[in-house]
Write an enzyme that holds these catalytic residues in place. Structure first.
Site, PDB file in Angstrom:
ATOM      1  N   ALA A   1       1.190  -0.592   0.186  1.00 52.18           N
ATOM      2  CA  ALA A   1      -0.176   0.215   0.169  1.00 52.18           C
ATOM      3  C   ALA A   1       0.875   1.424  -0.015  1.00 52.18           C
ATOM      4  O   ALA A   1       0.524   2.227  -0.809  1.00 52.18           O
ATOM      5  CB  ALA A   1      -1.294  -0.004   1.039  1.00 52.18           C
TER       6      ALA A   1
ATOM      7  N   HIS B   1      15.148   5.970  25.745  1.00 53.46           N
ATOM      8  CA  HIS B   1      15.114   4.621  26.771  1.00 53.46           C
ATOM      9  C   HIS B   1      14.106   4.668  27.663  1.00 53.46           C
ATOM     10  O   HIS B   1      13.722   4.935  28.499  1.00 53.46           O
ATOM     11  CB  HIS B   1      16.875   4.744  27.557  1.00 53.46           C
ATOM     12  CG  HIS B   1      17.285   3.740  28.566  1.00 53.46           C
ATOM     13  ND1 HIS B   1      16.958   1.776  28.164  1.00 53.46           N
ATOM     14  CD2 HIS B   1      16.311   3.456  29.603  1.00 53.46           C
ATOM     15  CE1 HIS B   1      17.427   1.027  29.430  1.00 53.46           C
ATOM     16  NE2 HIS B   1      17.206   1.955  30.155  1.00 53.46           N
TER      17      HIS B   1
HETATM   18  C1  LIG Z   1      -4.288 -10.371   3.594  1.00 54.72           C
HETATM   19  C2  LIG Z   1      -3.407  -8.771   3.030  1.00 54.72           C
HETATM   20  C3  LIG Z   1      -2.634  -8.436   4.023  1.00 54.72           C
HETATM   21  C4  LIG Z   1      -2.040  -7.046   3.374  1.00 54.72           C
HETATM   22  N1  LIG Z   1      -1.276  -6.455   4.118  1.00 54.72           N
HETATM   23  C5  LIG Z   1      -0.429  -5.345   3.943  1.00 54.72           C
HETATM   24  C6  LIG Z   1      -0.021  -4.834   4.139  1.00 54.72           C
HETATM   25  O1  LIG Z   1       0.096  -5.320   5.640  1.00 54.72           O
HETATM   26  N2  LIG Z   1       1.474  -3.356   4.818  1.00 54.72           N
HETATM   27  C7  LIG Z   1       0.815  -3.253   3.342  1.00 54.72           C
HETATM   28  O2  LIG Z   1       2.106  -1.756   2.570  1.00 54.72           O
HETATM   29  N3  LIG Z   1       0.393  -3.993   2.247  1.00 54.72           N
HETATM   30  C8  LIG Z   1      -0.325  -5.050   2.503  1.00 54.72           C
HETATM   31  N4  LIG Z   1      -0.884  -5.427   1.437  1.00 54.72           N
HETATM   32  C9  LIG Z   1      -1.261  -5.035  -0.186  1.00 54.72           C
HETATM   33  C10 LIG Z   1      -1.950  -4.366   0.151  1.00 54.72           C
HETATM   34  O3  LIG Z   1      -3.311  -4.254   0.577  1.00 54.72           O
HETATM   35  C11 LIG Z   1      -2.167  -3.582  -1.785  1.00 54.72           C
HETATM   36  O4  LIG Z   1      -0.694  -3.382  -1.633  1.00 54.72           O
HETATM   37  C12 LIG Z   1      -2.947  -2.216  -1.915  1.00 54.72           C
HETATM   38  O5  LIG Z   1      -3.828  -2.697  -1.519  1.00 54.72           O
HETATM   39  C13 LIG Z   1      -2.567  -2.225  -3.105  1.00 54.72           C
HETATM   40  O6  LIG Z   1      -3.084  -0.719  -3.306  1.00 54.72           O
HETATM   41  P1  LIG Z   1      -4.160  -0.882  -4.905  1.00 54.72           P
HETATM   42  O7  LIG Z   1      -4.576   1.141  -4.472  1.00 54.72           O
HETATM   43  O8  LIG Z   1      -3.195  -0.558  -5.799  1.00 54.72           O
HETATM   44  O9  LIG Z   1      -5.139  -1.814  -5.311  1.00 54.72           O
HETATM   45  P2  LIG Z   1      -6.175  -1.995  -4.467  1.00 54.72           P
HETATM   46  O10 LIG Z   1      -5.967  -2.090  -3.004  1.00 54.72           O
HETATM   47  O11 LIG Z   1      -6.399  -3.116  -4.831  1.00 54.72           O
HETATM   48  O12 LIG Z   1      -7.807  -1.389  -5.164  1.00 54.72           O
HETATM   49  C14 LIG Z   1      -8.089  -1.213  -6.054  1.00 54.72           C
HETATM   50  C15 LIG Z   1      -9.234  -0.742  -6.561  1.00 54.72           C
HETATM   51  O13 LIG Z   1      -9.855  -1.161  -7.820  1.00 54.72           O
HETATM   52  C16 LIG Z   1     -10.699  -1.509  -8.147  1.00 54.72           C
HETATM   53  N5  LIG Z   1     -11.537  -1.578  -9.409  1.00 54.72           N
HETATM   54  C17 LIG Z   1     -10.478  -2.999  -9.487  1.00 54.72           C
HETATM   55  N6  LIG Z   1     -10.643  -3.043 -11.496  1.00 54.72           N
HETATM   56  C18 LIG Z   1     -11.516  -2.781 -11.751  1.00 54.72           C
HETATM   57  C19 LIG Z   1     -12.450  -1.750 -12.874  1.00 54.72           C
HETATM   58  N7  LIG Z   1     -12.738  -2.487 -13.795  1.00 54.72           N
HETATM   59  N8  LIG Z   1     -13.010  -0.858 -12.780  1.00 54.72           N
HETATM   60  C20 LIG Z   1     -13.675   0.248 -11.258  1.00 54.72           C
HETATM   61  N9  LIG Z   1     -12.609  -0.156 -10.221  1.00 54.72           N
HETATM   62  C21 LIG Z   1     -11.701  -1.308 -10.520  1.00 54.72           C
HETATM   63  C22 LIG Z   1     -11.256  -2.557  -6.977  1.00 54.72           C
HETATM   64  O14 LIG Z   1     -12.275  -2.616  -6.264  1.00 54.72           O
HETATM   65  C23 LIG Z   1     -10.540  -2.401  -5.881  1.00 54.72           C
HETATM   66  O15 LIG Z   1     -11.481  -1.142  -4.832  1.00 54.72           O
HETATM   67  C24 LIG Z   1      -2.048  -6.751   1.996  1.00 54.72           C
HETATM   68  C25 LIG Z   1      -2.947  -7.330   1.427  1.00 54.72           C
HETATM   69  C26 LIG Z   1      -3.322  -8.214   1.686  1.00 54.72           C
HETATM   70  C27 LIG Z   1      -4.309  -9.058   1.132  1.00 54.72           C
END
Ligand SMILES: Cc1cc2nc3c(=O)[nH]c(=O)nc-3n(C[C@H](O)[C@H](O)[C@H](O)COP(=O)(O)OP(=O)(O)OC[C@H]3O[C@@H](n4cnc5c(N)ncnc54)[C@H](O)[C@@H]3O)c2cc1C
Length: 481
Positions: free
Chosen positions: A322, A446
């Site tokens: 994220a 500390h």
């Molecule tokens: C179990 C788990 C634990 C995690 N823990 C961590 C952590 O501790 N720290 C960390 O940094 N990362 C963590 N991650 C990774 C993190 O969740 C992702 O890196 C982050 O969410 C990516 O952000 P993003 O905005 O690229 O995409 P996403 O968060 O995947 O958001 C994409 C959005 O786009 C929308 N979308 C997709 N396709 C379309 C379309 N065609 N039309 C309209 N909307 C669409 C989806 O509905 C979604 O809401 C974890 C992931 C998982 C699964």
């Protein structure tokens, strides 16, 4: 937006409301752009995987599991809290409250910035137009000047272990468990598999981790993963490495290990074998954009793919985390606004919220050597640290990698309590071009586990206070007088 062939024109379109997408939208509004966010789940989708089914829900589960397990361990310190019982139904309500608070906060920020959020599945139809299939099944057309693609990623699936939401789950399903399964097999011992497996084991499930590679967390230096492997063993987790998960029949997961078949008892199988970028159903060809063979969008340093088109977050190469998406988003938007910018962090930290936590930033010694640098590695155990002892978690190490001669901090790798917070110290040091002298001379509170970072820096500078200095003493050109 008008339904039918007449398209509404928008200034900056953001596809996806996850961390990368909403950060891009907020930056766009700050830059005075008129911003529209399309997310499959509309307002409910704001926060993306991270807030709704990833970072935050998983940490809520891990925290509950830690408290349950740690409380029991305090008996010898004089605290007795009675029998531990787990109500995952109540946990789900607790998790929903946290997620609701955070996603509601982001929605308010977007609203205050004048960003509109609409529900629908977006597909590009032309280089400057897309069609949005709304939840009501209607098609709405939108014309845009600039677009940021931030559609994130989804769990990878194994063809013979397709999630059914009951017996075979992906990480999203695992975080939505209504009750604790007696036996669980987690397929994939990357960070998501290890985090989920550890939490479920602490809550009382009997857990087996099944990993194809020779060891858990294969992407992380083995020295850092050893304390986690030991802890998994203590928690009673069975770890099957060099093992390939087959079919799940009844309550048995069939696993192939070398030339042997192993039967793993598993009421529930959690598949955590990686994530795939959501780039295959976007009609990117219509936009004149082609993903790589890995499905990722190989962006330019300013995060653009071509004029007026940028991509950020999990759809782009680099760690699928994220904070990487948050950091890329403003760069992409500034580039679309015509600024000459580049996404070039000195280092991106990564954390595994295992037990103990592993946090790493910058170069390992091997990576430093591969870059032609001459690294000094200073390793300090957590064992002697006062705060770690009060936390009843004196395990792990702080490893500081610095450059011989200059003393520049190249990497910080921490295994131990609060590693996820400590790593920020290394990240700032690397980003600021700090030396081990700078870290050594910075007064640390500390008692904190962070004192071990200072001690590692002191030792690297040849003046360890509570530790011996490394055998090879660096000469620092940048030493302060
Ligand atoms: C179990 C788990 C634990 C995690 N823990 C961590 C952590 O501790 N720290 C960390 O940094 N990362 C963590 N991650 C990774 C993190 O969740 C992702 O890196 C982050 O969410 C990516 O952000 P993003 O905005 O690229 O995409 P996403 O968060 O995947 O958001 C994409 C959005 O786009 C929308 N979308 C997709 N396709 C379309 C379309 N065609 N039309 C309209 N909307 C669409 C989806 O509905 C979604 O809401 C974890 C992931 C998982 C699964």
């Amino acid at each position: 937006m008008v339904v039918g062939e007449i398209a509404e024109a928008v200034d900056l379109l953001v596809v996806g409301g996850g961390p990368a997408g909403y950060a891009a939208a907020l930056r766009g509004a700050q830059r005075g752009r008129d911003v529209l966010v399309i997310d499959r789940d509309g307002e409910d989708g704001v926060g993306g995987v991270c807030l709704r089914a990833g970072c935050i829900p998983s940490k809520a589960l891990i925290e509950m599991a830690d408290v349950a397990e740690r409380a029991a361990g305090y008996a010898s310190a004089g605290l007795s809290v009675g029998e531990c019982s787990v109500d995952l139904g109540a946990f789900q309500a607790h998790k929903a409250r946290i997620v609701g608070e955070l996603t509601g906060g982001v929605r308010s920020l977007l609203a205050a910035a004048g960003v509109r959020v609409l529900a629908g599945d977006l597909r590009f139809t032309r280089p400057d137009q897309a069609v949005v299939r709304t939840p009501a099944g209607r098609a709405a057309f939108v014309e845009f000047r600039d677009v940021v693609i931030a559609t994130g990623s989804r769990p990878a699936v194994l063809p013979h272990l397709v999630p059914d939401g009951v017996r075979v789950l992906d990480s999203t399903g695992a975080l939505d468990l209504p009750e604790l399964p007696a036996t669980v097999a987690v397929v994939g011992a990357g960070y998501i598999g290890v985090e989920l497996g550890t939490a479920l084991a602490k809550l009382g499930s009997s857990v087996t981790l099944v990993e194809m590679a020779e060891r858990i967390l294969p992407e992380i230096d083995v020295a850092l993963t050893r304390p986690v492997a030991r802890r998994l063993d203590e928690l009673g987790v069975t770890v099957l490495t060099a093992a390939r998960a087959g079919e799940h029949r009844g309550t048995i997961l069939h696993v192939r290990r070398g030339d042997r078949d192993v039967e793993v008892k598993a009421d529930v199988v959690i598949v955590a074998v990686g994530r795939r970028p959501n780039t295959d159903e976007l009609g990117l060809d219509r936009l004149g954009v082609t993903p790589g063979d890995d499905g990722l969008l190989h962006v330019a340093p300013d995060r653009t793919l071509r004029p007026h088109v940028a991509a950020v977050g999990d759809v782009t190469p680099g760690p699928a985390l994220a904070h990487k998406g948050y950091a890329e988003a403003p760069v992409a938007v500034d580039a679309l606004c015509g600024d000459r910018v580049t996404f070039q962090p000195a280092a991106i930290p990564a954390v595994v919220f295992a037990d103990p936590e592993i946090a790493t930033v910058g170069l390992s010694a091997a990576a430093a050597r591969a870059e032609g640098l001459d690294p000094v590695v200073t390793t300090i155990p957590m064992a002697g640290n006062g705060r770690a002892l009060t936390l009843r978690a004196p395990r792990g190490t702080v490893q500081l990698v610095s450059e011989t001669g200059t003393g520049l901090v190249l990497g910080l790798h921490v295994v131990g309590p609060h590693a996820s917070e400590l790593v920020a110290e290394g990240t700032v040091a690397i980003e600021m071009g700090a030396t081990v002298e700078d870290l050594a001379d910075t007064v640390h509170v500390h008692p904190t586990v962070g004192e071990q970072v200072q001690e590692a820096a002191r030792a690297a500078a040849g003046r360890g206070l509570h530790s011996a200095s490394p055998a090879r003493r660096p000469h620092h050109h940048l030493n302060k007088e």
